[in-house]
Design a protein around this motif. Sequence first.
Motif, mmCIF file in Angstrom:
data_model
loop_
_atom_site.group_PDB
_atom_site.id
_atom_site.type_symbol
_atom_site.label_atom_id
_atom_site.label_comp_id
_atom_site.label_asym_id
_atom_site.label_seq_id
_atom_site.Cartn_x
_atom_site.Cartn_y
_atom_site.Cartn_z
ATOM 1 N N ALA A 41 -7.454 16.256 -19.432
ATOM 2 C CA ALA A 41 -7.083 17.813 -19.442
ATOM 3 C C ALA A 41 -8.048 18.499 -20.129
ATOM 4 C CB ALA A 41 -5.749 18.067 -19.518
ATOM 5 N N LEU A 42 -8.208 17.933 -21.425
ATOM 6 C CA LEU A 42 -9.064 18.795 -22.656
ATOM 7 C C LEU A 42 -10.282 18.895 -22.164
ATOM 8 C CD1 LEU A 42 -7.306 17.483 -25.891
ATOM 9 C CD2 LEU A 42 -7.122 19.824 -24.812
ATOM 10 N N ILE A 43 -10.947 17.628 -21.773
ATOM 11 C CA ILE A 43 -12.562 17.565 -21.181
ATOM 12 C C ILE A 43 -12.638 18.758 -19.957
ATOM 13 C CG2 ILE A 43 -13.921 16.280 -20.063
ATOM 14 C CD1 ILE A 43 -12.693 13.465 -21.335
ATOM 15 N N CYS A 44 -11.731 18.670 -19.229
ATOM 16 C CA CYS A 44 -11.776 19.879 -18.162
ATOM 17 C C CYS A 44 -11.892 21.170 -18.583
ATOM 18 C CB CYS A 44 -10.813 19.629 -16.929
ATOM 19 S SG CYS A 44 -10.782 18.179 -16.264
ATOM 20 N N ILE A 45 -10.918 21.297 -19.612
ATOM 21 C CA ILE A 45 -10.884 22.793 -20.292
ATOM 22 C C ILE A 45 -12.115 23.316 -20.913
ATOM 23 C CG2 ILE A 45 -9.714 24.209 -22.072
ATOM 24 C CD1 ILE A 45 -8.028 23.895 -19.527
ATOM 25 N N PHE A 378 -6.762 24.313 -29.191
ATOM 26 C CA PHE A 378 -5.619 23.593 -29.973
ATOM 27 C C PHE A 378 -4.336 23.860 -29.506
ATOM 28 C CE2 PHE A 378 -9.042 22.533 -32.737
ATOM 29 C CZ PHE A 378 -9.039 21.155 -33.119
ATOM 30 N N ALA A 379 -4.139 25.394 -29.187
ATOM 31 C CA ALA A 379 -2.891 25.975 -28.539
ATOM 32 C C ALA A 379 -2.668 25.109 -27.340
ATOM 33 C CB ALA A 379 -2.916 27.399 -28.410
ATOM 34 N N TYR A 380 -3.359 24.765 -26.407
ATOM 35 C CA TYR A 380 -3.344 24.418 -25.130
ATOM 36 C C TYR A 380 -2.799 22.715 -25.242
ATOM 37 C CZ TYR A 380 -3.925 22.040 -20.534
ATOM 38 O OH TYR A 380 -4.008 21.491 -19.264
ATOM 39 N N LEU A 384 0.638 21.254 -24.069
ATOM 40 C CA LEU A 384 0.408 20.003 -23.378
ATOM 41 C C LEU A 384 1.594 18.834 -23.894
ATOM 42 C CD1 LEU A 384 -0.268 19.171 -20.469
ATOM 43 C CD2 LEU A 384 -2.415 18.199 -21.653
ATOM 44 N N PHE A 385 1.388 18.917 -25.341
ATOM 45 C CA PHE A 385 1.945 17.705 -26.081
ATOM 46 C C PHE A 385 3.532 18.078 -26.138
ATOM 47 C CE2 PHE A 385 3.944 16.099 -29.941
ATOM 48 C CZ PHE A 385 3.230 14.699 -30.061
ATOM 49 N N ILE A 386 3.945 19.360 -26.091
ATOM 50 C CA ILE A 386 5.305 19.626 -26.167
ATOM 51 C C ILE A 386 5.923 19.280 -24.767
ATOM 52 C CG2 ILE A 386 7.010 21.473 -26.071
ATOM 53 C CD1 ILE A 386 5.263 22.967 -28.203
ATOM 54 N N TYR A 403 5.410 25.651 -20.942
ATOM 55 C CA TYR A 403 5.117 25.496 -22.730
ATOM 56 C C TYR A 403 3.674 25.984 -22.876
ATOM 57 C CZ TYR A 403 9.197 22.644 -21.701
ATOM 58 O OH TYR A 403 10.438 22.254 -21.204
ATOM 59 N N LEU A 404 2.818 25.725 -22.106
ATOM 60 C CA LEU A 404 1.373 26.439 -22.016
ATOM 61 C C LEU A 404 1.427 27.720 -22.172
ATOM 62 C CD1 LEU A 404 -0.245 23.816 -19.490
ATOM 63 C CD2 LEU A 404 -0.215 23.507 -22.077
ATOM 64 N N VAL A 405 1.815 28.522 -21.373
ATOM 65 C CA VAL A 405 1.635 30.131 -21.401
ATOM 66 C C VAL A 405 1.985 30.712 -22.794
ATOM 67 C CG1 VAL A 405 2.420 32.251 -20.494
ATOM 68 C CG2 VAL A 405 1.931 30.289 -18.957
#
Length: 456
Positions: A41-45, A378-380, A384-386, A403-405
């Motif tokens: 997910a982070l790679i795509c972002i 980092f917020a995303y 996602l961790f939450i 949780y992401l918004v």
Amino acid sequence: MAEQVLTTTPSPLEDLKEKNETIKPTFEEQVLAYSSLYSMALICIIWGSIRSLRFVQRKIARKELLDTSILTKDAKKFPITASLVLFGLYLVFKGTDNGILPYIQTKAGPYLPEPRNDSSPSMGTNLLNKVSNLHPLAAKAVEKAADYLPEFNKANVVYFLLLLLCWEGCNCLATILEPFFAFFLKRLPVGNRWPRRNIPYLLVLKRGKKELEEGELEKAAKKDTEYLISCEFNTHFLVALFFTSFVGISHLYQRHWITNNLLGIAFSIYGIEALHLSSFKAGTILLSGLFIYDVFWVFGTDVMTTVAKGIDAPILLMFPQDILRKGWLDASKHGMLGLGDIVIPGIFIALLRRFDHYVGSKKGKDAKSRYYFVTTVFAYALGLFITMGVMHFFEAAQPALLYLVPTCVLIPLLLAAIRGEFKALWSYSEEHLVEKEEEEAKKEQPKENKKEKKNQ
């Protein structure tokens, strides 16, 4: 896809339960699965945001306007449109007794191909009667051809959607990997010839908005014509598409999680690049609306879950939770993350990437470095961790945008308030780069004329 896509989250981070699977994944297996989804997910972002900035820069360098952009008015309508599309898919995949497909089969059944067996014809009854009135040879040919028509049922509709998504996924993957293929092709010892030479092509189909004489359409003014199809590609893209097509073909036959992820990652990166948010306000409205959309359809109904299970297509990322026991070929119990949970926050983060570049590109004593893109990434990651933590604790699917918004919107606003740039961030807009409709341009033209007269 996207029609355009798309859509947002199909049942994020959900376990695919097997009928005969009774062994729960261990903690180590879950950590491996969700850390892999986390990384993808982070790679795509990040990758998609970088490509988004380059895409807009190319448009500006060519002095072209963005023809596809999400304005504030579009952001307000998007959750409603997405809900209608989602509910329409729900009616299709609802079931064999009360879904929309059985209704269509009931009304159009006499004209549709019937299930093939020894005791019934392969064509619909009414259609067969009409064919019998044709010339005997023509009737026989039509009846023979009807033997190869697919039956109109849920399985064939799903396979047709899968076929379209695999084709679009191969195109997205080829677009993303084209620079890598070009890097190697340009270094082949073949001189200035193909495939080292990158030859562009343009396929265009356009029509006139009014009557034109023969030969005038090609040089007609833009206001008098419109493009029905405009496809630009080059030989390096065709080479990339040739190789990526094997991924799509393999997925059609195998449905393996690796090919699914390759296509899903391609969709995510290309979606973040191509879907352009016109302003920070539009992004905030879009995410807020989809926040409510995601919570309602996941917690309030079974619609999201039904659609996610009904579409066997690369609309999510997955990673096996039993890979340590069964291996990467035979693993079958997966953790999943919907592509909407990547693309929707991703286009908002890409906007902040462009905001950083826009402000940081200013020269002078007042110019300061901005880190809104890094902060929101980092917020995303935190959101996602939450999501994963709550899902693991309650052992149930969670709407990831819940949780992401908040993290992706509130954290950059908090940073802007601390730095004294709240107004600059909130009012940031790229609508001047968007191609406007003729009606809107006519409405704004009198305003611009008034401003010019005042300046004079």
